[in-house]
Design an enzyme around this catalytic site. Structure first.
Site, PDB file in Angstrom:
ATOM      1  N   ASP A  27       0.861  -1.192   0.000  1.00  0.00           N
ATOM      2  CA  ASP A  27       0.000   0.000   0.000  1.00  0.00           C
ATOM      3  C   ASP A  27       0.892   1.236   0.000  1.00  0.00           C
ATOM      4  O   ASP A  27       2.067   1.168   0.370  1.00  0.00           O
ATOM      5  CB  ASP A  27      -0.914   0.031   1.235  1.00  0.00           C
ATOM      6  N   GLU A  60      -3.638   9.288   7.759  1.00  0.00           N
ATOM      7  CA  GLU A  60      -2.164   9.169   7.816  1.00  0.00           C
ATOM      8  C   GLU A  60      -1.585  10.039   8.947  1.00  0.00           C
ATOM      9  O   GLU A  60      -0.520   9.759   9.468  1.00  0.00           O
ATOM     10  CB  GLU A  60      -1.529   9.584   6.484  1.00  0.00           C
ATOM     11  N   HIS A 118      -7.718   3.012   3.510  1.00  0.00           N
ATOM     12  CA  HIS A 118      -7.611   3.833   4.723  1.00  0.00           C
ATOM     13  C   HIS A 118      -8.976   4.082   5.382  1.00  0.00           C
ATOM     14  O   HIS A 118      -9.045   4.389   6.570  1.00  0.00           O
ATOM     15  CB  HIS A 118      -7.031   5.210   4.393  1.00  0.00           C
ATOM     16  N   CYS A 152     -11.146   2.823  -0.553  1.00  0.00           N
ATOM     17  CA  CYS A 152      -9.782   3.197  -0.190  1.00  0.00           C
ATOM     18  C   CYS A 152      -9.497   2.464   1.106  1.00  0.00           C
ATOM     19  O   CYS A 152     -10.318   2.492   2.036  1.00  0.00           O
ATOM     20  CB  CYS A 152      -9.683   4.701   0.012  1.00  0.00           C
TER      21      CYS A 152
HETATM   22  N1  DGL Z   1      -4.952   3.093   0.650  1.00  0.00           N
HETATM   23  C1  DGL Z   1      -4.869   3.750  -0.621  1.00  0.00           C
HETATM   24  C2  DGL Z   1      -6.113   3.453  -1.439  1.00  0.00           C
HETATM   25  O1  DGL Z   1      -6.739   2.471  -1.173  1.00  0.00           O
HETATM   26  C3  DGL Z   1      -4.584   5.137  -0.316  1.00  0.00           C
HETATM   27  C4  DGL Z   1      -4.334   6.035  -1.287  1.00  0.00           C
HETATM   28  C5  DGL Z   1      -3.404   7.185  -1.125  1.00  0.00           C
HETATM   29  O2  DGL Z   1      -2.218   6.963  -0.859  1.00  0.00           O
HETATM   30  O3  DGL Z   1      -3.899   8.274  -1.374  1.00  0.00           O
HETATM   31  O4  DGL Z   1      -6.492   4.101  -2.354  1.00  0.00           O
END
Ligand code: DGL
Length: 283
Positions: free
Chosen positions: A20, A168, A204, A202
């Site tokens: 990721d 984050e 996150h 996503c």
């Molecule tokens: N976890 C990533 C996703 O699923 C995050 C994206 C990012 O780094 O903006 O899209």
């Protein structure tokens, strides 16, 4: 960075690589560890260059390919892109253009296809929403998969550029996050007031789920990818014994990050509910 001369020969066995841009893929890894605990894993977070969500196609592709090559060099026969942005912008090119030249016996899989396949389990009326990064939404990858697999569904998507930075930076549970969550959820539901299932597109976003729920009626299902992708991986390994045999089974996980290792280790504990020790690497 491991050089290609250090790469292992074709018939090697090794861990499952999980990639990721940052911490989000840990929500997928956690489910892999729960559903498939026997295997070894290497998690790689490109935290030094996260977020990927607003980056161009070429940059996301180049960064993702570097990460995949690193995981291959460390012996992974199979790599999962536990990132929607990388799955949307880099997966197809890596599968079609790069893999045949690197090693056709290895596999790179993403998170979008299994999520779209699972949609009938979550929606009753076929009105499906997506929240994701600008990269994922702008790529139209979900839309195209849904058109292929569920052409009768009504699909609406909205991008949430602030959500990954909130997570984050450890702000997901703080009061300031409410403003950005509410604003984006209202924007999505304005597109289609009948949405009854929303893809958290996503990795996150599960960290924001309590805030998201606050601004939605209880009859709207929130689709988290961890369980779906873990079930899909288990199914893939059942159908591909030639790959399953190449995976080592020590029940271990190695954590790699391109940012500071101590910072990664302390943030990762929020995602995993357990303490881990990471190593810093350069891609
Ligand atoms: N976890 C990533 C996703 O699923 C995050 C994206 C990012 O780094 O903006 O899209």
């Amino acid at each position: 960075m491991l050089t290609t001369t250090q790469q292992k020969p074709l018939s090697y066995s090794g861990p499952i690589g999980v990639f990721d841009s940052g911490y989000g893929g840990l929500t997928i890894l956690r489910e892999f560890q729960r559903v498939l605990p026997a295997y070894d894993y290497i998690y790689l977070g490109d935290n030094a260059r996260a977020p990927y969500g607003s980056r161009s196609f070429d940059i996301v592709y180049r960064f993702t390919l570097e990460a995949v090559n690193e995981l291959f060099a460390r012996g992974c026969p199979l790599v999962i892109l536990a990132c929607n942005t990388a799955s949307a912008k880099a997966l197809r090119t890596i599968q079609q253009n790069d893999l045949p030249g690197i090693d056709p016996s290895r596999r790179v899989l993403g998170v979008i296809r299994p999520t779209v396949e699972s949609l009938p389990d979550h929606t009753r009326n076929g009105h499906v929403g997506l929240v994701g990064t600008p990269g994922t939404v702008g790529s139209r990858s979900y839309e195209l998969e849904i058109e292929k697999l569920h052409p009768d569904f009504k699909f609406s998507a909205h991008s949430c550029p602030m959500w990954v930075p909130l997570v984050e930076n450890g702000e997901a549970d703080k009061p300031g996050a409410d403003y950005f969550v509410r604003q984006e959820i209202e924007a999505l539901t304005r597109l289609d007031g009948e949405i009854d299932a929303i893809i958290l597109g996503c990795t996150h976003y599960p960290l924001l789920i309590n805030k998201i729920k606050k601004y939605l009626p209880t009859n709207v299902a929130l689709i988290k990818q961890g369980e779906i992708v873990a079930a899909s991986l288990a199914d893939y390994l059942r159908r591909h014994p030639e790959m399953e045999r190449r995976l080592t089974r020590g029940g271990t996980t190695e954590y790699l990050t391109t940012e500071d290792a101590a910072k990664f280790s302390s943030m990762a504990s929020i995602f995993l509910d357990s303490d881990i020790k990471a190593e810093q690497i350069t891609l």
